[in-house]
Design an enzyme around this catalytic site. Structure first.
Site, PDB file in Angstrom:
ATOM      1  N   HIS A  52      42.643  43.622  47.541  1.00  0.00           N
ATOM      2  CA  HIS A  52      44.147  44.253  47.089  1.00  0.00           C
ATOM      3  C   HIS A  52      44.942  43.032  46.588  1.00  0.00           C
ATOM      4  O   HIS A  52      46.120  43.315  46.383  1.00  0.00           O
ATOM      5  CB  HIS A  52      44.513  45.045  48.035  1.00  0.00           C
ATOM      6  CG  HIS A  52      43.690  46.255  48.222  1.00  0.00           C
ATOM      7  ND1 HIS A  52      43.843  47.587  47.552  1.00  0.00           N
ATOM      8  CD2 HIS A  52      42.645  46.463  49.321  1.00  0.00           C
ATOM      9  CE1 HIS A  52      43.073  48.304  47.961  1.00  0.00           C
ATOM     10  NE2 HIS A  52      42.325  47.683  48.956  1.00  0.00           N
ATOM     11  N   THR A  53      44.350  42.070  46.142  1.00  0.00           N
ATOM     12  CA  THR A  53      45.074  40.732  45.559  1.00  0.00           C
ATOM     13  C   THR A  53      44.951  40.991  44.025  1.00  0.00           C
ATOM     14  O   THR A  53      45.660  40.348  43.405  1.00  0.00           O
ATOM     15  CB  THR A  53      44.855  39.633  46.253  1.00  0.00           C
ATOM     16  OG1 THR A  53      43.383  39.248  46.199  1.00  0.00           O
ATOM     17  CG2 THR A  53      45.356  39.379  47.682  1.00  0.00           C
ATOM     18  N   ASP A  54      43.856  41.150  43.404  1.00  0.00           N
ATOM     19  CA  ASP A  54      43.513  41.012  42.098  1.00  0.00           C
ATOM     20  C   ASP A  54      44.554  41.895  41.223  1.00  0.00           C
ATOM     21  O   ASP A  54      45.105  41.136  40.405  1.00  0.00           O
ATOM     22  CB  ASP A  54      42.321  41.289  41.688  1.00  0.00           C
ATOM     23  CG  ASP A  54      41.539  42.629  41.700  1.00  0.00           C
ATOM     24  OD1 ASP A  54      42.417  43.488  42.544  1.00  0.00           O
ATOM     25  OD2 ASP A  54      40.624  43.334  41.380  1.00  0.00           O
ATOM     26  N   GLY A 141      30.981  49.970  48.131  1.00  0.00           N
ATOM     27  CA  GLY A 141      31.990  48.965  47.982  1.00  0.00           C
ATOM     28  C   GLY A 141      31.462  47.912  47.477  1.00  0.00           C
ATOM     29  O   GLY A 141      31.925  46.835  47.775  1.00  0.00           O
ATOM     30  N   LEU A 142      30.116  47.896  46.787  1.00  0.00           N
ATOM     31  CA  LEU A 142      29.124  46.668  46.269  1.00  0.00           C
ATOM     32  C   LEU A 142      29.548  46.828  44.761  1.00  0.00           C
ATOM     33  O   LEU A 142      28.699  46.211  44.354  1.00  0.00           O
ATOM     34  CB  LEU A 142      28.138  46.559  46.857  1.00  0.00           C
ATOM     35  CG  LEU A 142      28.015  46.663  48.437  1.00  0.00           C
ATOM     36  CD1 LEU A 142      26.714  46.628  49.078  1.00  0.00           C
ATOM     37  CD2 LEU A 142      28.712  45.405  48.852  1.00  0.00           C
ATOM     38  N   SER A 143      30.555  47.518  44.084  1.00  0.00           N
ATOM     39  CA  SER A 143      30.812  47.400  42.684  1.00  0.00           C
ATOM     40  C   SER A 143      29.575  47.887  41.793  1.00  0.00           C
ATOM     41  O   SER A 143      29.061  47.026  40.708  1.00  0.00           O
ATOM     42  CB  SER A 143      31.121  46.077  42.265  1.00  0.00           C
ATOM     43  OG  SER A 143      32.358  45.814  42.653  1.00  0.00           O
ATOM     44  N   SER A 144      28.831  48.721  42.055  1.00  0.00           N
ATOM     45  CA  SER A 144      27.842  49.181  41.283  1.00  0.00           C
ATOM     46  C   SER A 144      28.325  49.680  39.921  1.00  0.00           C
ATOM     47  O   SER A 144      27.707  49.480  38.832  1.00  0.00           O
ATOM     48  CB  SER A 144      27.374  50.554  41.800  1.00  0.00           C
ATOM     49  OG  SER A 144      28.210  51.597  41.974  1.00  0.00           O
ATOM     50  N   SER A 145      29.664  50.333  39.776  1.00  0.00           N
ATOM     51  CA  SER A 145      30.221  50.777  38.298  1.00  0.00           C
ATOM     52  C   SER A 145      30.657  49.332  37.698  1.00  0.00           C
ATOM     53  O   SER A 145      30.309  49.537  36.455  1.00  0.00           O
ATOM     54  CB  SER A 145      31.454  51.511  38.536  1.00  0.00           C
ATOM     55  OG  SER A 145      32.405  50.823  39.310  1.00  0.00           O
ATOM     56  N   ASP A 189      35.895  42.646  40.037  1.00  0.00           N
ATOM     57  CA  ASP A 189      34.522  42.935  40.070  1.00  0.00           C
ATOM     58  C   ASP A 189      33.682  42.765  38.757  1.00  0.00           C
ATOM     59  O   ASP A 189      32.730  42.145  38.819  1.00  0.00           O
ATOM     60  CB  ASP A 189      34.460  44.654  40.222  1.00  0.00           C
ATOM     61  CG  ASP A 189      35.116  45.162  41.605  1.00  0.00           C
ATOM     62  OD1 ASP A 189      35.340  44.020  42.411  1.00  0.00           O
ATOM     63  OD2 ASP A 189      35.518  46.176  41.881  1.00  0.00           O
TER      64      ASP A 189
END
Ligand code: GLA
Length: 404
Positions: A52-54, A141-145, A189
């Site tokens: 939640h910093t990006d 939560g491993l950024s599949s998209s 991501d």
């Protein structure tokens, strides 16, 4: 009936080569004989620290994982675009000049979104066949998209041989999530998926968009990273992700109203949050504090990893989880059970949730010799408290976006 493929269990380099071979064969049968011109793979990611910093122009330090999304492509004469998902066994065909509108956040929406963004810039025209397959678990939560959009953009760039700066490609991938999937995510991501490197974490400054590849040598100290999937999946669209973004904007507005000239939480000095002239209720104060403290932790974590001070890095992971749970309110009881059980297990140096939160995965730094102890502790506690089984995955290597 179209053939379907199931994601494999292992992941990693050897798997990615054999997966690519299997997909070449499937490509031929799916589209009637012709070979794929290119096969590419883009990995998913685990965020080591800096969540939640990006979107607050802050610091993050993710690394790619051993699983990814594969794209096989062949440019074809004519205007017909034929897409096939080997995970779903589904086709989606259209004519290039048409503007198809697949369902939001469905697999074709990401692919069509990426294609249309490239077409709008004049980088591609005409038709092609594209087969897609991913073994990044969905909703973990491993950024599949992000892996999906990055692999499509990279695959099309390779097949159509156009120039596109990687940072532009990353921004384009993020825009696809914003415009076609309705998720207002940050840049971390796709950045990690596109530019992360084997054997390295990626330290990224989301304001300057400069990065550093930080060598990961946990194995020197007999340590491993273990990912634990809570199997509670809540997409970012329906989670409170957007609410947190808005709260961060409110904090910035309040600080500005108090007379400081700031654009983002990145520029906020921790002392200002306590300043009398700045009016923040308890909730906004906690949100602001978390982001400011998390940015400082990412810097310290980079130094700890560089100097192989693994104990210090583990402590920072634990502190980061505490903040995400108590100040930023993005954890859930299931994830907290996994994290606190890991943290209490002998041989574990640190554990935290990773990514957007509200479900998803946990990352643990653990002595390799203690992995089985960790697995047993987690499985038992999770079963007792929540009546379910977590997914436990030891990260032995990490991939990078490449042509296979
Ligand atoms: C999701 C978003 C990222 C980032 C994380 C939280 O993964 O896609 O941009 O905001 O949540 O760090």
């Amino acid at each position: 009936m179209n053939a379907k493929m199931n994601p494999q269990q292992i992941g990693g380099k050897r798997d990615s080569a054999s997966t690519a071979d299997a997909l070449r064969g499937l490509f031929r049968t799916t589209f009637g004989g012709g070979d794929a011109d290119v096969v590419v793979c883009a990995p998913g990611r685990v965020n080591l620290i800096g969540d939640h910093t990006d979107y607050n122009e802050g610091l993050v330090m993710p690394m790619t994982i051993d699983r990814g999304v594969y794209v096989c492509l062949a440019v074809r004469p004519g205007a017909s675009v034929r897409l096939f998902s080997a995970n779903f066994g589904e086709r989606f065909d259209y004519v290039a000049a048409d503007r198809p509108a697949p369902a939001r956040a469905s697999w074709p929406s990401y692919v069509v979104g990426a294609v249309e963004e490239l077409r709008a810039r004049g980088l591609i025209s005409g038709g092609f066949d594209l087969l897609i397959f991913g073994d990044v678990p969905l909703g973990a939560g491993l950024s599949s998209s992000a892996a999906l959009t990055v692999s499509v953009v990279f695959g099309l760039q390779t097949a159509f041989a156009f120039d596109l700066d990687p940072i532009d490609a990353i921004r384009l991938s993020r825009n696809v999530e914003h415009r076609y999937a309705g998720v207002q995510c940050g840049i971390m991501d796709p950045y990690c998926s596109r530019l992360g490197r084997e054997g390295h974490a990626l330290f990224l400054d989301c304001r300057s968009l400069e990065h550093e590849h930080v060598p990961i040598r946990f194995d020197h100290a007999g340590l491993s990273l273990v990912l634990v999937d809570s199997r509670v999946s809540r997409g970012l669209v329906d989670s409170k992700y957007g609410e947190r973004r808005e709260e961060c904007r409110q904090v910035v507005r309040a600080i500005r109203a108090g007379g400081k000239s700031v654009q983002s939480l990145r520029e906020v000095n921790p002392a200002w949050l306590e300043d009398e002239g700045i009016v923040l209720d308890d909730r906004l104060l906690r949100r602001g504090r978390f982001v400011v403290e998390e940015n400082a932790r990412v810097e310290r974590a980079r130094n700890a990893i560089r100097s192989e001070d693994n104990a210090a890095f583990g402590d920072l992971m634990n502190e980061s989880h505490g903040g995400l749970r108590d100040l930023f309110d993005v954890s859930i009881p299931e994830v907290d059970t996994l994290v606190s059980t890991a943290q209490r297990t002998e041989g574990v140096l640190g554990a935290r949730m990773t990514g957007g939160g509200f479900g998803g995965s946990v990352v643990c730094l653990v002595h390799t010799a203690a992995i089985e102890r960790l697995r047993r502790a987690i499985e038992t506690a999770y079963q007792e408290k929540h009546g379910r089984r977590p997914g436990v995955h030891v990260l032995r290597e990490n991939l990078q976006t490449e042509v296979l």
